[in-house]
Design a protein around this motif. Structure first.
Motif, PDB file in Angstrom:
ATOM      1  N   GLY A 248      45.447  -0.605 -50.022  1.00  7.33           N
ATOM      2  CA  GLY A 248      44.167  -1.282 -49.992  1.00  7.33           C
ATOM      3  C   GLY A 248      44.300  -2.677 -50.575  1.00  7.33           C
ATOM      4  O   GLY A 248      45.399  -3.204 -50.709  1.00  7.33           O
ATOM      5  N   PRO A 249      43.182  -3.301 -50.943  1.00  2.26           N
ATOM      6  CA  PRO A 249      43.249  -4.667 -51.467  1.00  2.26           C
ATOM      7  C   PRO A 249      43.960  -4.731 -52.812  1.00  2.26           C
ATOM      8  O   PRO A 249      43.735  -3.902 -53.688  1.00  2.26           O
ATOM      9  N   THR A 250      44.838  -5.706 -52.967  1.00  2.00           N
ATOM     10  CA  THR A 250      45.573  -5.914 -54.207  1.00  2.00           C
ATOM     11  C   THR A 250      45.188  -7.268 -54.771  1.00  2.00           C
ATOM     12  O   THR A 250      45.330  -8.289 -54.109  1.00  2.00           O
ATOM     13  N   PHE A 251      44.675  -7.277 -56.001  1.00  2.00           N
ATOM     14  CA  PHE A 251      44.201  -8.518 -56.607  1.00  2.00           C
ATOM     15  C   PHE A 251      45.358  -9.480 -56.839  1.00  2.00           C
ATOM     16  O   PHE A 251      46.426  -9.100 -57.311  1.00  2.00           O
ATOM     17  N   VAL A 252      45.117 -10.759 -56.521  1.00  2.00           N
ATOM     18  CA  VAL A 252      46.133 -11.794 -56.699  1.00  2.00           C
ATOM     19  C   VAL A 252      45.723 -12.780 -57.785  1.00  2.00           C
ATOM     20  O   VAL A 252      46.423 -12.979 -58.759  1.00  2.00           O
ATOM     21  N   GLN A 253      44.561 -13.418 -57.614  1.00  4.89           N
ATOM     22  CA  GLN A 253      44.111 -14.380 -58.609  1.00  4.89           C
ATOM     23  C   GLN A 253      42.632 -14.693 -58.418  1.00  4.89           C
ATOM     24  O   GLN A 253      42.034 -14.344 -57.405  1.00  4.89           O
ATOM     25  N   LYS A 254      42.066 -15.363 -59.428  1.00  9.70           N
ATOM     26  CA  LYS A 254      40.667 -15.781 -59.369  1.00  9.70           C
ATOM     27  C   LYS A 254      40.592 -17.293 -59.486  1.00  9.70           C
ATOM     28  O   LYS A 254      41.317 -17.914 -60.268  1.00  9.70           O
ATOM     29  N   ILE A 255      39.713 -17.883 -58.681  1.00  8.31           N
ATOM     30  CA  ILE A 255      39.475 -19.325 -58.703  1.00  8.31           C
ATOM     31  C   ILE A 255      38.001 -19.565 -59.003  1.00  8.31           C
ATOM     32  O   ILE A 255      37.128 -18.900 -58.432  1.00  8.31           O
ATOM     33  N   VAL A 256      37.722 -20.495 -59.904  1.00  9.68           N
ATOM     34  CA  VAL A 256      36.348 -20.852 -60.259  1.00  9.68           C
ATOM     35  C   VAL A 256      36.110 -22.299 -59.846  1.00  9.68           C
ATOM     36  O   VAL A 256      36.897 -23.189 -60.187  1.00  9.68           O
ATOM     37  N   VAL A 257      35.032 -22.537 -59.127  1.00  9.22           N
ATOM     38  CA  VAL A 257      34.678 -23.887 -58.674  1.00  9.22           C
ATOM     39  C   VAL A 257      33.281 -24.216 -59.176  1.00  9.22           C
ATOM     40  O   VAL A 257      32.320 -23.510 -58.853  1.00  9.22           O
ATOM     41  N   ASP A 258      33.160 -25.274 -59.984  1.00 11.17           N
ATOM     42  CA  ASP A 258      31.864 -25.687 -60.542  1.00 11.17           C
ATOM     43  C   ASP A 258      31.189 -26.689 -59.623  1.00 11.17           C
ATOM     44  O   ASP A 258      31.842 -27.567 -59.042  1.00 11.17           O
ATOM     45  N   GLN A 259      29.897 -26.551 -59.508  1.00 14.26           N
ATOM     46  CA  GLN A 259      29.113 -27.466 -58.687  1.00 14.26           C
ATOM     47  C   GLN A 259      29.008 -28.819 -59.376  1.00 14.26           C
ATOM     48  O   GLN A 259      28.771 -28.907 -60.585  1.00 14.26           O
ATOM     49  N   GLN A 260      29.191 -29.890 -58.618  1.00 11.64           N
ATOM     50  CA  GLN A 260      29.096 -31.229 -59.167  1.00 11.64           C
ATOM     51  C   GLN A 260      27.641 -31.698 -59.167  1.00 11.64           C
ATOM     52  O   GLN A 260      26.832 -31.233 -58.358  1.00 11.64           O
ATOM     53  N   PRO A 261      27.279 -32.608 -60.080  1.00 12.29           N
ATOM     54  CA  PRO A 261      25.895 -33.105 -60.109  1.00 12.29           C
ATOM     55  C   PRO A 261      25.487 -33.699 -58.768  1.00 12.29           C
ATOM     56  O   PRO A 261      26.203 -34.515 -58.191  1.00 12.29           O
ATOM     57  N   GLY A 262      24.348 -33.266 -58.255  1.00 11.55           N
ATOM     58  CA  GLY A 262      23.850 -33.757 -56.976  1.00 11.55           C
ATOM     59  C   GLY A 262      24.484 -33.106 -55.763  1.00 11.55           C
ATOM     60  O   GLY A 262      24.112 -33.430 -54.627  1.00 11.55           O
ATOM     61  N   GLU A 263      25.417 -32.205 -55.953  1.00  8.29           N
ATOM     62  CA  GLU A 263      26.093 -31.555 -54.828  1.00  8.29           C
ATOM     63  C   GLU A 263      25.242 -30.410 -54.295  1.00  8.29           C
ATOM     64  O   GLU A 263      24.720 -29.596 -55.066  1.00  8.29           O
ATOM     65  N   THR A 264      25.084 -30.331 -52.994  1.00  5.96           N
ATOM     66  CA  THR A 264      24.304 -29.257 -52.386  1.00  5.96           C
ATOM     67  C   THR A 264      25.098 -27.949 -52.421  1.00  5.96           C
ATOM     68  O   THR A 264      26.323 -27.949 -52.605  1.00  5.96           O
ATOM     69  N   ALA A 265      24.401 -26.836 -52.219  1.00  7.47           N
ATOM     70  CA  ALA A 265      25.062 -25.530 -52.214  1.00  7.47           C
ATOM     71  C   ALA A 265      26.073 -25.437 -51.066  1.00  7.47           C
ATOM     72  O   ALA A 265      27.184 -24.929 -51.238  1.00  7.47           O
ATOM     73  N   ASP A 266      25.681 -25.952 -49.895  1.00  9.32           N
ATOM     74  CA  ASP A 266      26.604 -25.914 -48.752  1.00  9.32           C
ATOM     75  C   ASP A 266      27.867 -26.719 -49.039  1.00  9.32           C
ATOM     76  O   ASP A 266      28.976 -26.308 -48.673  1.00  9.32           O
ATOM     77  N   ALA A 267      27.702 -27.878 -49.687  1.00 13.36           N
ATOM     78  CA  ALA A 267      28.870 -28.699 -50.017  1.00 13.36           C
ATOM     79  C   ALA A 267      29.766 -27.988 -51.025  1.00 13.36           C
ATOM     80  O   ALA A 267      31.003 -28.089 -50.957  1.00 13.36           O
TER      81      ALA A 267
END
Length: 420
Positions: A248-267
């Motif tokens: 089944g799925p085997t965990f590899v890594q986690k990535i965190v991305v922070d929203q920049q000021p004024g950045e839309t959710a889609d962006a």
């Protein structure tokens, strides 16, 4: 005195022939460059300001060629190699260019904006990289199939229109990378039949592998995104990356991305998808937590015969006893000690699935499992020749081990049978 008419005609005719020859050579060279699309870089955009439009255009061409060179390097090299990569000067790059095309341009008195297509000479590029001590392959690799699940309020979605993570992946530019391209499934009825919209990490391993085969992909990256709380007004996206592991799925890594000021959710989702895509181009599975069990002494194992259905999920704890897969006895049987070799998780999944389906195999006992090999006991109703034939029909080769070692088993057909 003017030259005779026939001499003037001869001179004109010679010039005409030379012009035709030059054009034909030019077009043939262009055709050769066109055939090797791996060294063609499209969509190179530049915006330059200078003293006047002419100088701005000259400067733009230099910048476009250098930029195209870097884009081409990103196509061949890993993110780790690109971290220390340095752009050569414009004169050096110009010696590597076969030709270029101005697709679009805008001129003003001091500014020039243009979009270029730049074609490089393959042999010159290889020599340039070799001079830097860089070796690469320009043979396209099979893509990684990306399954972008979105998790919210404890439930996951994949194909639903309410999945902004899938939408972001589909909006990414087409992948021209040869290092490790990615592909996103269409989400048609056949895809949905292989992986349910709400399966999440409980998907069927073989179903996902069949889905990957449909898109000519060898690897599968399951990327599960979810929003995370922050102490600011901006949001945060956490992405867990999994590979299609042994069971089944085997965990590899986690990535965190922070929203920049004024950045839309889609962006934010688009930027996160591009970042994950960059990670997948590198050695992204190196930290996968594959199940490894120490090799145990070869002892007689008693297997209780039960009604054969779907094989149980194999997820042993360290030191746990081997778990058998069994089916009803078909007659007198023999246990064959086998050493299975494979180059990827997908090969192991295919080997195990084939063994489970092979007629005459009554039990499969996994004694040790490592990332590229496994020790297994196969209980088979028949002699070794019959076992070899049965497995060969399923695409598995069985060979004799050296010096009394276990039998060798791997994917692929043998040229000649070992046992006669």
């Amino acid at each position: 005195m003017a030259a005779p008419i026939y001499k003037q005609f001869a001179i004109t005719r010679t010039a005409f022939y030379l012009l035709v020859l030059a054009l034909s050579l030019g077009f043939s060279g262009f055709a050769r460059a066109e055939t090797n699309t791996a060294y063609t870089v499209e969509g190179v955009e530049v915006d330059v300001t200078a003293e006047n439009a002419v100088k701005a255009r000259e400067k733009a061409l230099d910048e476009a060629q250098v930029k195209a060179y870097r884009m081409l390097a990103e196509r061949f090299l890993s993110p780790e190699e690109m971290a220390t990569f340095k752009d050569p000067d414009p004169i050096t790059v110009s010696t590597l260019v076969q030709d270029f095309e101005v697709v679009k341009e805008q001129l003003s008195t001091k500014r020039y904006k243009g979009t270029y297509t730049v074609r490089f000479r393959p042999n010159a590029m290889r020599a340039s990289m070799a001079s830097k001590g860089i070796s690469y392959s320009d043979v396209p690799k099979k893509p990684v199939l990306v399954l972008p699940f979105y998790e919210e309020a404890g439930r996951t979605v994949l194909w639903s229109d309410a999945n902004p993570w899938m939408r972001a992946w589909k909006m990414l530019p087409s992948d021209k990378s040869l290092m490790q391209p990615t592909v996103v499934p269409l989400g048609d009825s056949e895809d949905i039949g292989q992986v349910s919209d709400s399966d999440g990490l409980d998907y069927d391993t073989m179903g996902v592998q069949e889905l990957a085969s449909r898109y000519n992909a060898d690897d599968v990256a399951v990327v599960v995104a979810s929003t995370e709380p922050t102490q600011t007004a901006e949001g945060r996206l956490g992405i867990n990356i999994y590979t299609n592991g042994f069971e089944g799925p085997t965990f590899v890594q986690k990535i965190v991305v922070d929203q920049q000021p004024g950045e839309t959710a889609d962006a934010l989702y688009s930027r996160a998808a591009a970042k994950v895509k960059s990670v997948l181009r590198g050695n992204w599975k190196s930290n996968a937590a594959y199940v490894q069990t120490p090799v145990q002494p070869q002892t007689t194992t008693t297997v209780t015969q039960t009604t054969y259905g779907h094989p149980p999920v194999y997820a042993p704890q360290p030191g746990a006893a081997p778990i058998p897969y069994t089916r009803p006895a078909l007659g007198p049987s023999t246990v064959y000690n086998t050493h299975a070799r494979f180059s990827s998780v997908q090969d192991w999944v295919r080997i195990k699935s084939t063994l489970d389906r092979t007629y005459g195999v009554q039990a499969v006992v996994i004694k040790a499992l490592k990332p590229r090999e496994a020790l297994i006991d196969i209980r088979f109703a028949g002699n070794v020749n019959a076992l070899q034939t049965a497995l060969q029909n399923g695409g598995i080769t069985l060979r004799a081990g050296n010096g009394g070692a276990p039998l060798e088993l791997y994917m692929g057909s043998a040229r000649q049978p070992v046992y006669r």
